[in-house]
Design an enzyme around this catalytic site. Structure first.
Site: not given
Length: 321
Positions: A49, A54, A79, A112
């Protein structure tokens, strides 16, 4: 290595491992996540994930290529960020993630957060608006418009499964009343101080699989009114002794025994391996931890603290007039 990783069928028939590897991190995340993901894949994880925000997609793609594990054995989730909610930005954002990962398609693509922000470009430096403002203003982009663009990604073969993250029951009800392809998963914060009983029951009733981020309650979390480390709670320590497991393993398996996925993160190979251990817990212990959360609820991933009061999507900071 024989692994006992529980698997659930999503509402589109896809097999979904209920123990995944989370890859959110700090400033050194790209390098740390590369090594950690490589270790996780070699240990046996197949559900990874991540998210565009990120900044770890490139590192994960590199790890996947170097382990030489067949692509079809890996389930990769990433996401869509808030600045990409306008329908015309959804496909370019998805294609950018696919390129960063070095893949041909995504197994799962999630919205997200439910709120939308103004588009400011696709580069990573252009999306971190939370560091530029104490209150990021939301714009009016109906979720269903974003969702229709997500559905098109499935039809075009870029994505195999679509879902959401941080969605409440009213948000899901609204989406389900208008969508063509229902969300397969809803990734939300779940741990003993936020057991999400109603949301879990609702998602189960609609055949939407819940995925828990921060399944350990974010042990390093601190804010002005809470000091939290569930792993040190006497009740958790007692259960760890009872099952001859670590407190971390108790919390992860509390979630697994409730029937949803967990995506713990770590950069230490021994902990990454330990997080894969699955065991059955007694019903009374599961209920005891749920009751623990009924007495005190704490949200550690609060959009208001992160992005400002305009992002109070859970309506937990409203004051009476």
């Amino acid at each position: 290595m024989a692994l006992n990783i529980p698997i659930k069928k999503l509402n589109n028939g896809t097999d979904f491992q209920l123990i995944g590897f989370g890859t959110f991190g700090g400033p050194d995340a790209p390098e740390a996540v590369y090594h950690a993901t490589k270790s996780a894949l070699e240990i046996g994880y197949r559900h990874i994930d991540t998210a565009y925000a990120y900044k770890t997609e490139g590192s994960i793609g590199k790890a996947i290529r170097e382990t030489k594990i067949p692509r079809e054995e890996i389930y990769l989730t990433t996401k869509l960020w808030q600045t990409f909610h306008r329908p015309e930005h959804v496909r370019p954002a998805c294609e950018r993630s696919i390129k960063e990962l070095g893949l041909d398609y995504l197994d799962q693509y999630l919205i997200h957060w439910p709120m939308a922000w103004e588009f400011n470009g696709f580069e990573h430096d252009n999306i971190t608006v939370e560091y530029q403002s104490k209150d990021v203003k939301c714009i009016d982009v109906p979720i269903i418009d974003t969702w229709h663009a997500m559905e098109q990604l499935v039809k075009d073969g870029l994505v195999r499964t679509i879902g959401v993250s941080n969605f409440s029951i009213p948000m899901l009800e609204d989406l389900l009343s208008q969508c063509e392809i229902p969300p397969a998963t809803n990734q939300v914060e779940v741990h003993p101080l936020m057991p999400q009983e109603e949301l879990l029951a609702y998602c189960n009733s609609k055949n939407i699989t819940l995925t828990a981020f921060s399944p350990l309650g974010n042990p390093g979390f601190r804010n002005s009114s809470n000091s939290l480390n569930i792993l040190e709670e006497p009740i958790v320590l007692e259960m760890a002794k009872k099952y001859n497991k670590s407190p971390v393993q108790v919390l992860l398996n509390w979630g697994l025994n409730r029937g949803y996925a967990v995506i713990p993160k770590s950069v230490k190979p021994d902990r990454i391996k330990a997080n894969l251990e699955h065991f059955k817990m007694d019903a009374e212990d599961i209920e005891t931890l749920i009751e623990f959360g009924r007495k005190k609820t704490v949200r550690t991933c609060d959009p208001v603290y992160m992005f400002g009061i305009s992002n109070d999507v859970f309506k937990e900071h409203q004051t009476s007039v």
